[in-house]
Write an enzyme that holds these catalytic residues in place. Sequence first.
Site, PDB file in Angstrom:
ATOM      1  N   HIS A  79       0.512   5.818  -6.836  1.00 39.86           N
ATOM      2  CA  HIS A  79       0.981   5.031  -5.678  1.00 39.86           C
ATOM      3  C   HIS A  79       0.655   3.543  -5.892  1.00 39.86           C
ATOM      4  O   HIS A  79       0.501   2.821  -4.928  1.00 39.86           O
ATOM      5  CB  HIS A  79       0.317   5.583  -4.416  1.00 39.86           C
ATOM      6  CG  HIS A  79       0.924   5.154  -3.112  1.00 39.86           C
ATOM      7  ND1 HIS A  79       2.282   5.023  -2.905  1.00 39.86           N
ATOM      8  CD2 HIS A  79       0.343   4.827  -1.907  1.00 39.86           C
ATOM      9  CE1 HIS A  79       2.495   4.635  -1.645  1.00 39.86           C
ATOM     10  NE2 HIS A  79       1.341   4.506  -1.031  1.00 39.86           N
ATOM     11  N   HIS A 134      -1.378  10.480   5.539  1.00 37.95           N
ATOM     12  CA  HIS A 134      -2.311   9.561   4.862  1.00 37.95           C
ATOM     13  C   HIS A 134      -3.736  10.102   4.925  1.00 37.95           C
ATOM     14  O   HIS A 134      -4.171  10.526   6.002  1.00 37.95           O
ATOM     15  CB  HIS A 134      -2.256   8.175   5.509  1.00 37.95           C
ATOM     16  CG  HIS A 134      -0.929   7.497   5.320  1.00 37.95           C
ATOM     17  ND1 HIS A 134       0.141   7.750   6.141  1.00 37.95           N
ATOM     18  CD2 HIS A 134      -0.503   6.611   4.387  1.00 37.95           C
ATOM     19  CE1 HIS A 134       1.185   7.034   5.725  1.00 37.95           C
ATOM     20  NE2 HIS A 134       0.828   6.333   4.657  1.00 37.95           N
ATOM     21  N   HIS A 153      -1.261  -1.299  -3.765  1.00 38.58           N
ATOM     22  CA  HIS A 153      -0.359  -1.086  -2.624  1.00 38.58           C
ATOM     23  C   HIS A 153       0.416  -2.361  -2.289  1.00 38.58           C
ATOM     24  O   HIS A 153       0.826  -2.580  -1.151  1.00 38.58           O
ATOM     25  CB  HIS A 153      -1.139  -0.611  -1.373  1.00 38.58           C
ATOM     26  CG  HIS A 153      -0.332   0.285  -0.477  1.00 38.58           C
ATOM     27  ND1 HIS A 153       0.380  -0.193   0.605  1.00 38.58           N
ATOM     28  CD2 HIS A 153      -0.112   1.623  -0.491  1.00 38.58           C
ATOM     29  CE1 HIS A 153       0.981   0.832   1.211  1.00 38.58           C
ATOM     30  NE2 HIS A 153       0.707   1.930   0.563  1.00 38.58           N
ATOM     31  N   ASP A 166      -1.075   9.993   1.245  1.00 35.18           N
ATOM     32  CA  ASP A 166      -1.031   8.715   0.536  1.00 35.18           C
ATOM     33  C   ASP A 166      -2.279   7.855   0.751  1.00 35.18           C
ATOM     34  O   ASP A 166      -2.987   8.013   1.741  1.00 35.18           O
ATOM     35  CB  ASP A 166       0.172   7.888   1.026  1.00 35.18           C
ATOM     36  CG  ASP A 166       1.489   8.432   0.497  1.00 35.18           C
ATOM     37  OD1 ASP A 166       1.512   9.559  -0.020  1.00 35.18           O
ATOM     38  OD2 ASP A 166       2.492   7.703   0.612  1.00 35.18           O
ATOM     39  N   ASP A 167      -2.460   6.929  -0.166  1.00 28.89           N
ATOM     40  CA  ASP A 167      -3.383   5.785  -0.056  1.00 28.89           C
ATOM     41  C   ASP A 167      -4.857   6.098  -0.338  1.00 28.89           C
ATOM     42  O   ASP A 167      -5.686   5.201  -0.326  1.00 28.89           O
ATOM     43  CB  ASP A 167      -3.296   5.083   1.311  1.00 28.89           C
ATOM     44  CG  ASP A 167      -1.901   4.541   1.586  1.00 28.89           C
ATOM     45  OD1 ASP A 167      -1.030   4.652   0.702  1.00 28.89           O
ATOM     46  OD2 ASP A 167      -1.682   4.014   2.690  1.00 28.89           O
TER      47      ASP A 167
HETATM   48 ZN   LIG Z   1       0.938   3.920   0.934  1.00 31.08          ZN
END
Ligand SMILES: [Zn+2]
Length: 279
Positions: A140, A236, A144, A89-90
Amino acid sequence: MGIGNWELGIENWELGIGNWELGIGKVLWRRRILFIIIAVVTVVLINLLIPVKAVSQQKYLVVPDSFRGKIVRQVQLSSPQKAIALTFDDGPSPDITPQVLSILKDNNLPATFFILGRNLKKFPRIGQQILADGHVLGNHTWHHWYHRMREFIIAREIESTAKLISEITGGVRTNLFRPPYGHRYNGIVDYARKRKDVVVLWSVDSEDWRGQDISVAELVEQVVTEAEPGAIVLMHDTGGDDNKIVQALPKIIEELSDRGYTFVTIPQLLQLSLNAYTR
Ligand SMILES: [Zn+2]
Protein backbone atom coordinates in the site's frame (compact mmCIF):
# COMPACT_ATOMS: atom_id res chain seq x y z
CA MET A 1 84.67 -19.88 11.03
CA GLY A 2 83.49 -23.07 12.69
CA ILE A 3 82.34 -21.13 15.81
CA GLY A 4 80.68 -18.54 13.59
CA ASN A 5 78.71 -21.21 11.74
CA TRP A 6 77.69 -22.73 15.04
CA GLU A 7 76.48 -19.34 16.30
CA LEU A 8 74.55 -18.82 13.07
CA GLY A 9 73.10 -22.25 13.62
CA ILE A 10 71.91 -21.27 17.11
CA GLU A 11 70.39 -18.08 15.70
CA ASN A 12 68.61 -20.06 12.99
CA TRP A 13 67.42 -22.45 15.63
CA GLU A 14 66.08 -19.52 17.71
CA LEU A 15 64.43 -18.08 14.61
CA GLY A 16 62.95 -21.52 14.12
CA ILE A 17 61.50 -21.42 17.67
CA GLY A 18 60.11 -17.95 16.93
CA ASN A 19 58.49 -19.21 13.70
CA TRP A 20 57.15 -22.20 15.52
CA GLU A 21 55.53 -19.88 18.13
CA LEU A 22 54.12 -17.74 15.33
CA GLY A 23 52.81 -20.98 13.86
CA ILE A 24 51.01 -21.81 17.15
CA GLY A 25 49.60 -18.29 17.12
CA LYS A 26 48.34 -18.83 13.56
CA VAL A 27 46.67 -22.10 14.54
CA LEU A 28 44.93 -20.35 17.45
CA TRP A 29 43.79 -17.55 15.14
CA ARG A 30 42.51 -20.06 12.61
CA ARG A 31 40.54 -21.74 15.34
CA ARG A 32 39.11 -18.43 16.47
CA ILE A 33 38.16 -17.49 12.90
CA LEU A 34 36.65 -20.95 12.41
CA PHE A 35 34.71 -20.53 15.63
CA ILE A 36 33.44 -17.09 14.52
CA ILE A 37 32.42 -18.50 11.12
CA ILE A 38 30.55 -21.39 12.78
CA ALA A 39 28.83 -18.94 15.14
CA VAL A 40 27.79 -16.63 12.27
CA VAL A 41 26.55 -19.55 10.14
CA THR A 42 24.56 -20.88 13.13
CA VAL A 43 22.92 -17.48 13.72
CA VAL A 44 22.09 -17.15 10.01
CA LEU A 45 20.62 -20.69 9.93
CA ILE A 46 18.50 -20.03 13.02
CA ASN A 47 17.22 -16.83 11.44
CA LEU A 48 16.45 -18.67 8.22
CA LEU A 49 14.55 -21.36 10.10
CA ILE A 50 12.38 -18.95 12.10
CA PRO A 51 10.48 -17.42 9.14
CA VAL A 52 9.94 -20.82 7.50
CA LYS A 53 6.30 -20.60 8.49
CA ALA A 54 6.00 -17.25 6.72
CA VAL A 55 7.59 -18.63 3.56
CA SER A 56 5.17 -21.55 3.60
CA GLN A 57 2.36 -19.01 3.23
CA GLN A 58 3.60 -18.08 -0.24
CA LYS A 59 0.93 -20.27 -1.79
CA TYR A 60 -1.63 -17.71 -0.66
CA LEU A 61 0.15 -15.07 -2.73
CA VAL A 62 -0.18 -16.87 -6.04
CA VAL A 63 -2.47 -14.85 -8.28
CA PRO A 64 -3.74 -16.01 -11.69
CA ASP A 65 -1.63 -14.58 -14.52
CA SER A 66 -4.72 -13.15 -16.19
CA PHE A 67 -5.05 -10.64 -13.35
CA ARG A 68 -1.43 -9.42 -13.39
CA GLY A 69 -1.33 -5.75 -14.36
CA LYS A 70 -5.14 -5.43 -14.08
CA ILE A 71 -7.37 -3.32 -11.85
CA VAL A 72 -9.88 -5.27 -9.76
CA ARG A 73 -12.84 -3.93 -7.76
CA GLN A 74 -14.93 -7.06 -7.44
CA VAL A 75 -14.94 -10.39 -9.22
CA GLN A 76 -17.54 -12.55 -10.85
CA LEU A 77 -17.38 -15.98 -9.29
CA SER A 78 -17.32 -19.10 -11.36
CA SER A 79 -19.15 -21.12 -8.73
CA PRO A 80 -22.28 -20.58 -6.62
CA GLN A 81 -19.99 -20.13 -3.62
CA LYS A 82 -20.67 -16.80 -1.90
CA ALA A 83 -17.04 -15.84 -1.40
CA ILE A 84 -16.11 -12.39 -0.12
CA ALA A 85 -12.72 -10.86 0.70
CA LEU A 86 -12.11 -8.70 3.77
CA THR A 87 -9.21 -6.28 3.40
CA PHE A 88 -7.50 -4.11 6.01
CA ASP A 89 -5.46 -1.06 5.03
CA ASP A 90 -2.80 1.24 6.47
CA GLY A 91 -1.39 -1.02 9.24
CA PRO A 92 0.24 -2.73 10.87
CA SER A 93 -0.61 -0.84 14.02
CA PRO A 94 0.10 -2.04 17.56
CA ASP A 95 -3.32 -1.00 18.85
CA ILE A 96 -5.70 -2.40 16.22
CA THR A 97 -3.96 -5.06 14.10
CA PRO A 98 -3.47 -7.59 16.96
CA GLN A 99 -7.16 -7.21 17.89
CA VAL A 100 -8.24 -7.75 14.28
CA LEU A 101 -5.96 -10.81 14.06
CA SER A 102 -7.47 -12.19 17.22
CA ILE A 103 -11.05 -11.78 15.90
CA LEU A 104 -10.08 -13.42 12.58
CA LYS A 105 -8.43 -16.29 14.47
CA ASP A 106 -11.49 -16.80 16.69
CA ASN A 107 -13.59 -17.13 13.54
CA ASN A 108 -10.96 -19.13 11.66
CA LEU A 109 -11.07 -17.00 8.53
CA PRO A 110 -8.42 -15.37 6.34
CA ALA A 111 -8.07 -11.77 5.17
CA THR A 112 -5.74 -9.53 3.19
CA PHE A 113 -3.73 -6.69 4.74
CA PHE A 114 -2.48 -3.81 2.58
CA ILE A 115 0.34 -2.51 4.70
CA LEU A 116 2.33 0.70 4.66
CA GLY A 117 6.11 0.26 4.54
CA ARG A 118 6.68 2.89 7.21
CA ASN A 119 4.40 1.05 9.64
CA LEU A 120 5.81 -2.36 8.80
CA LYS A 121 9.28 -1.00 9.54
CA LYS A 122 8.11 0.06 13.01
CA PHE A 123 6.14 -3.13 13.73
CA PRO A 124 7.75 -5.96 11.73
CA ARG A 125 6.68 -8.64 14.21
CA ILE A 126 3.02 -7.76 13.67
CA GLY A 127 3.64 -8.09 9.93
CA GLN A 128 5.16 -11.53 10.49
CA GLN A 129 2.20 -12.49 12.67
CA ILE A 130 -0.24 -11.53 9.89
CA LEU A 131 1.45 -14.07 7.61
CA ALA A 132 1.95 -16.68 10.32
CA ASP A 133 -1.82 -16.56 10.94
CA GLY A 134 -2.45 -17.46 7.29
CA HIS A 135 -3.37 -14.02 5.97
CA VAL A 136 -1.97 -12.25 2.94
CA LEU A 137 0.11 -9.08 2.71
CA GLY A 138 -0.33 -6.51 -0.04
CA ASN A 139 1.64 -3.36 -0.83
CA HIS A 140 0.00 0.00 0.00
CA THR A 141 3.15 2.15 -0.57
CA TRP A 142 5.57 3.44 2.04
CA HIS A 143 4.06 6.81 3.05
CA HIS A 144 0.47 6.72 1.76
CA TRP A 145 1.23 9.70 -0.48
CA TYR A 146 -1.40 10.22 -3.15
CA HIS A 147 -0.50 13.44 -4.98
CA ARG A 148 1.06 13.24 -8.41
CA MET A 149 4.70 12.20 -8.03
CA ARG A 150 7.76 11.81 -10.19
CA GLU A 151 8.25 8.22 -11.28
CA PHE A 152 11.42 7.70 -9.26
CA ILE A 153 9.53 8.68 -6.10
CA ILE A 154 6.66 6.31 -6.96
CA ALA A 155 9.24 3.58 -7.57
CA ARG A 156 10.75 4.22 -4.15
CA GLU A 157 7.33 4.20 -2.46
CA ILE A 158 6.44 0.82 -3.94
CA GLU A 159 9.79 -0.95 -4.23
CA SER A 160 11.02 -0.09 -0.73
CA THR A 161 7.78 -1.49 0.71
CA ALA A 162 8.04 -4.64 -1.43
CA LYS A 163 11.67 -5.05 -0.32
CA LEU A 164 10.78 -4.70 3.35
CA ILE A 165 7.95 -7.24 3.06
CA SER A 166 10.43 -9.66 1.54
CA GLU A 167 13.07 -8.95 4.20
CA ILE A 168 10.89 -9.46 7.23
CA THR A 169 9.11 -12.54 5.88
CA GLY A 170 12.07 -14.53 4.62
CA GLY A 171 11.41 -13.81 0.95
CA VAL A 172 7.65 -13.45 0.52
CA ARG A 173 6.79 -11.43 -2.57
CA THR A 174 3.39 -9.91 -3.06
CA ASN A 175 1.80 -9.13 -6.42
CA LEU A 176 -1.05 -7.27 -4.75
CA PHE A 177 -1.06 -3.50 -4.74
CA ARG A 178 -3.60 -0.99 -3.48
CA PRO A 179 -3.13 2.71 -4.24
CA PRO A 180 -3.66 5.15 -1.33
CA TYR A 181 -7.30 6.37 -1.32
CA GLY A 182 -7.81 4.30 -4.46
CA HIS A 183 -6.39 7.19 -6.53
CA ARG A 184 -5.77 6.03 -10.06
CA TYR A 185 -4.57 9.06 -11.95
CA ASN A 186 -1.42 10.18 -10.13
CA GLY A 187 0.98 7.73 -11.77
CA ILE A 188 1.04 5.20 -8.92
CA VAL A 189 -1.38 2.74 -10.51
CA ASP A 190 0.41 3.04 -13.86
CA TYR A 191 3.65 2.07 -12.16
CA ALA A 192 2.06 -0.88 -10.30
CA ARG A 193 0.52 -2.16 -13.54
CA LYS A 194 3.88 -1.93 -15.27
CA ARG A 195 5.41 -4.17 -12.60
CA LYS A 196 2.51 -6.60 -13.22
CA ASP A 197 0.89 -6.22 -9.82
CA VAL A 198 -2.82 -6.77 -9.43
CA VAL A 199 -4.25 -3.35 -8.51
CA VAL A 200 -6.84 -4.19 -5.87
CA LEU A 201 -9.55 -1.59 -5.27
CA TRP A 202 -12.81 -2.39 -3.44
CA SER A 203 -16.54 -2.68 -4.06
CA VAL A 204 -17.72 -2.27 -0.45
CA ASP A 205 -16.43 0.63 1.65
CA SER A 206 -17.04 0.06 5.36
CA GLU A 207 -16.50 3.81 5.89
CA ASP A 208 -14.66 3.04 9.12
CA TRP A 209 -12.39 5.96 8.15
CA ARG A 210 -15.25 8.28 9.26
CA GLY A 211 -14.13 7.62 12.84
CA GLN A 212 -16.48 9.27 15.31
CA ASP A 213 -18.93 10.19 12.53
CA ILE A 214 -20.12 6.60 12.10
CA SER A 215 -21.55 4.24 14.71
CA VAL A 216 -20.69 0.58 15.07
CA ALA A 217 -24.22 -0.37 13.97
CA GLU A 218 -23.99 1.86 10.87
CA LEU A 219 -20.64 0.35 10.01
CA VAL A 220 -22.03 -3.20 10.20
CA GLU A 221 -25.10 -2.14 8.20
CA GLN A 222 -22.93 -0.48 5.56
CA VAL A 223 -20.93 -3.65 4.89
CA VAL A 224 -23.76 -6.14 5.17
CA THR A 225 -26.16 -4.28 2.84
CA GLU A 226 -23.51 -3.69 0.17
CA ALA A 227 -22.02 -7.19 0.30
CA GLU A 228 -22.27 -9.36 -2.80
CA PRO A 229 -20.59 -12.62 -3.80
CA GLY A 230 -17.16 -11.71 -5.20
CA ALA A 231 -17.04 -8.40 -3.32
CA ILE A 232 -13.93 -6.83 -1.83
CA VAL A 233 -14.54 -5.04 1.49
CA LEU A 234 -12.40 -2.07 2.54
CA MET A 235 -11.58 -1.68 6.23
CA HIS A 236 -8.67 -0.21 8.20
CA ASP A 237 -6.55 -1.72 10.97
CA THR A 238 -5.28 1.65 12.08
CA GLY A 239 -6.76 4.92 13.29
CA GLY A 240 -6.57 4.50 17.05
CA ASP A 241 -9.58 4.88 19.37
CA ASP A 242 -11.73 6.46 16.66
CA ASN A 243 -11.73 3.31 14.56
CA LYS A 244 -14.72 1.15 15.43
CA ILE A 245 -13.77 -1.78 13.21
CA VAL A 246 -12.72 -3.88 16.21
CA GLN A 247 -16.23 -3.59 17.68
CA ALA A 248 -17.95 -3.99 14.31
CA LEU A 249 -15.91 -6.86 12.86
CA PRO A 250 -17.35 -9.76 14.92
CA LYS A 251 -20.86 -8.61 14.01
CA ILE A 252 -19.97 -8.17 10.31
CA ILE A 253 -18.54 -11.71 10.24
CA GLU A 254 -21.59 -13.10 12.03
CA GLU A 255 -24.09 -11.35 9.74
CA LEU A 256 -22.28 -12.33 6.54
CA SER A 257 -21.81 -15.92 7.72
CA ASP A 258 -25.54 -16.11 8.48
CA ARG A 259 -26.19 -15.05 4.87
CA GLY A 260 -24.04 -17.91 3.59
CA TYR A 261 -20.83 -16.02 2.80
CA THR A 262 -17.40 -17.62 3.03
CA PHE A 263 -14.30 -15.51 3.59
CA VAL A 264 -11.28 -15.72 1.32
CA THR A 265 -8.04 -13.85 0.66
CA ILE A 266 -7.67 -11.74 -2.49
CA PRO A 267 -5.54 -14.39 -4.28
CA GLN A 268 -8.17 -17.01 -3.42
CA LEU A 269 -10.95 -14.71 -4.65
CA LEU A 270 -9.14 -14.19 -7.95
CA GLN A 271 -8.67 -17.92 -8.35
CA LEU A 272 -12.40 -18.42 -7.80
CA SER A 273 -13.37 -15.87 -10.39
CA LEU A 274 -14.11 -15.78 -14.07
CA ASN A 275 -13.89 -12.11 -14.86
CA ALA A 276 -12.95 -9.04 -12.95
CA TYR A 277 -15.06 -5.94 -13.17
CA THR A 278 -12.53 -3.38 -14.28
CA ARG A 279 -12.80 0.11 -15.57
ZN1 LIG B 1 -4.88 3.62 2.84
